[in-house]
Design a protein around this motif. Sequence first.
Motif, PDB file in Angstrom:
ATOM      1  N   ALA A 169       0.820  -1.213   0.000  1.00  0.00           N
ATOM      2  CA  ALA A 169       0.000   0.000   0.000  1.00  0.00           C
ATOM      3  C   ALA A 169       0.852   1.260   0.000  1.00  0.00           C
ATOM      4  N   VAL A 170       2.095   1.179   0.512  1.00  0.00           N
ATOM      5  CA  VAL A 170       2.952   2.355   0.560  1.00  0.00           C
ATOM      6  C   VAL A 170       3.206   2.909  -0.838  1.00  0.00           C
ATOM      7  N   GLN A 171       3.391   2.016  -1.804  1.00  0.00           N
ATOM      8  CA  GLN A 171       3.643   2.474  -3.170  1.00  0.00           C
ATOM      9  C   GLN A 171       2.411   3.144  -3.768  1.00  0.00           C
ATOM     10  N   SER A 172       1.245   2.656  -3.383  1.00  0.00           N
ATOM     11  CA  SER A 172       0.007   3.285  -3.847  1.00  0.00           C
ATOM     12  C   SER A 172      -0.129   4.698  -3.276  1.00  0.00           C
ATOM     13  N   ILE A 173       0.234   4.848  -1.994  1.00  0.00           N
ATOM     14  CA  ILE A 173       0.180   6.157  -1.352  1.00  0.00           C
ATOM     15  C   ILE A 173       1.164   7.114  -2.013  1.00  0.00           C
ATOM     16  N   ILE A 174       2.397   6.649  -2.198  1.00  0.00           N
ATOM     17  CA  ILE A 174       3.425   7.484  -2.817  1.00  0.00           C
ATOM     18  C   ILE A 174       3.032   7.854  -4.244  1.00  0.00           C
ATOM     19  N   ALA A 175       2.423   6.913  -4.957  1.00  0.00           N
ATOM     20  CA  ALA A 175       2.002   7.185  -6.331  1.00  0.00           C
ATOM     21  C   ALA A 175       0.951   8.287  -6.382  1.00  0.00           C
ATOM     22  N   ARG A 176       0.110   8.364  -5.354  1.00  0.00           N
ATOM     23  CA  ARG A 176      -0.915   9.416  -5.320  1.00  0.00           C
ATOM     24  C   ARG A 176      -0.314  10.762  -4.928  1.00  0.00           C
ATOM     25  N   ILE A 177       0.721  10.716  -4.088  1.00  0.00           N
ATOM     26  CA  ILE A 177       1.325  11.946  -3.601  1.00  0.00           C
ATOM     27  C   ILE A 177       2.302  12.539  -4.618  1.00  0.00           C
ATOM     28  N   ALA A 178       3.050  11.683  -5.310  1.00  0.00           N
ATOM     29  CA  ALA A 178       4.168  12.122  -6.144  1.00  0.00           C
ATOM     30  C   ALA A 178       3.813  13.183  -7.179  1.00  0.00           C
ATOM     31  N   PRO A 179       2.694  13.065  -7.922  1.00  0.00           N
ATOM     32  CA  PRO A 179       2.423  14.092  -8.948  1.00  0.00           C
ATOM     33  C   PRO A 179       2.315  15.498  -8.375  1.00  0.00           C
ATOM     34  N   ARG A 180       1.613  15.634  -7.267  1.00  0.00           N
ATOM     35  CA  ARG A 180       1.448  16.973  -6.696  1.00  0.00           C
ATOM     36  C   ARG A 180       2.737  17.461  -6.053  1.00  0.00           C
ATOM     37  N   LEU A 181       3.421  16.574  -5.329  1.00  0.00           N
ATOM     38  CA  LEU A 181       4.670  16.968  -4.694  1.00  0.00           C
ATOM     39  C   LEU A 181       5.727  17.290  -5.739  1.00  0.00           C
ATOM     40  N   SER A 182       5.733  16.566  -6.856  1.00  0.00           N
ATOM     41  CA  SER A 182       6.727  16.833  -7.897  1.00  0.00           C
ATOM     42  C   SER A 182       6.542  18.223  -8.483  1.00  0.00           C
ATOM     43  N   ALA A 183       5.307  18.677  -8.591  1.00  0.00           N
ATOM     44  CA  ALA A 183       5.070  20.036  -9.083  1.00  0.00           C
ATOM     45  C   ALA A 183       5.627  21.058  -8.101  1.00  0.00           C
ATOM     46  N   ALA A 184       5.430  20.802  -6.802  1.00  0.00           N
ATOM     47  CA  ALA A 184       5.949  21.718  -5.786  1.00  0.00           C
ATOM     48  C   ALA A 184       7.476  21.696  -5.760  1.00  0.00           C
TER      49      ALA A 184
END
Length: 250
Positions: A169-184
Amino acid sequence: MNNALIPADLDRDITLIAERYCKAGGVGIQVLNLLGGQAENLLERLPDPVKDRLEEATTKALNVALKAASRSRGVLPDQGLWLNTVAATAMGAAGGAGGLPTALAELPVTTTVLLRAIQGIAKEYGFDPNDPEIQAECLQVFAAAGPLSDDDGADMGFLSARVTLTGAAVQSIIARIAPRLSAALGQKLAAQAVPIIGAVAGAATNYAYTSYYQEMAHVHFGLMRAGQQHGVARAQLVLRLSDAVKLAKR
């Protein structure tokens, strides 16, 4: 929401949390003034190959940070907020001094410092950072818009989500977070790549990002603690916080 249903002491807690939320949203202004530009234009300064791999780099940084932060908890005690900010600011200066190559190399280190700071704040509110569910909540703080964003509270949805860190599940969480955090983080990298003042911009952006995510961690875990103490559902608290934020911004 009917305020009559909210206990007076909880209402005071929500007001204080809303003040922190608003404070978090203002820390990027000094960075934009320093750079003399707009946040939405920063990403355009990055070379296309960097922009194309930004989400991948952010995903790797989050994975490195999660492992490093968890391992370091048994060796290095939580530091004060000021020390986290000083450390991240110094790393930002070092990363910006060498342009994009060093800024990219610094990314996972800064992300680890940020995650450790978030975990320390979780502990401050009475939560166990070694608990998988709290580790997931710490990651969730990164889902908030970065300090250079001004979305008028639209990022409050991250407070509503409840996630559990178990196995894959950690990879699923990171996958959801990464797009927005990558923009920041892309805005941060672009600031560090500014000619001549890269080191100064790197220090300033890291100061802003550390201040921002620490404030958002206070919002996140302050709301969680208030919900537990008063037996109020998270969704109801988020709605009340949204109202309080709107009032504070008037």
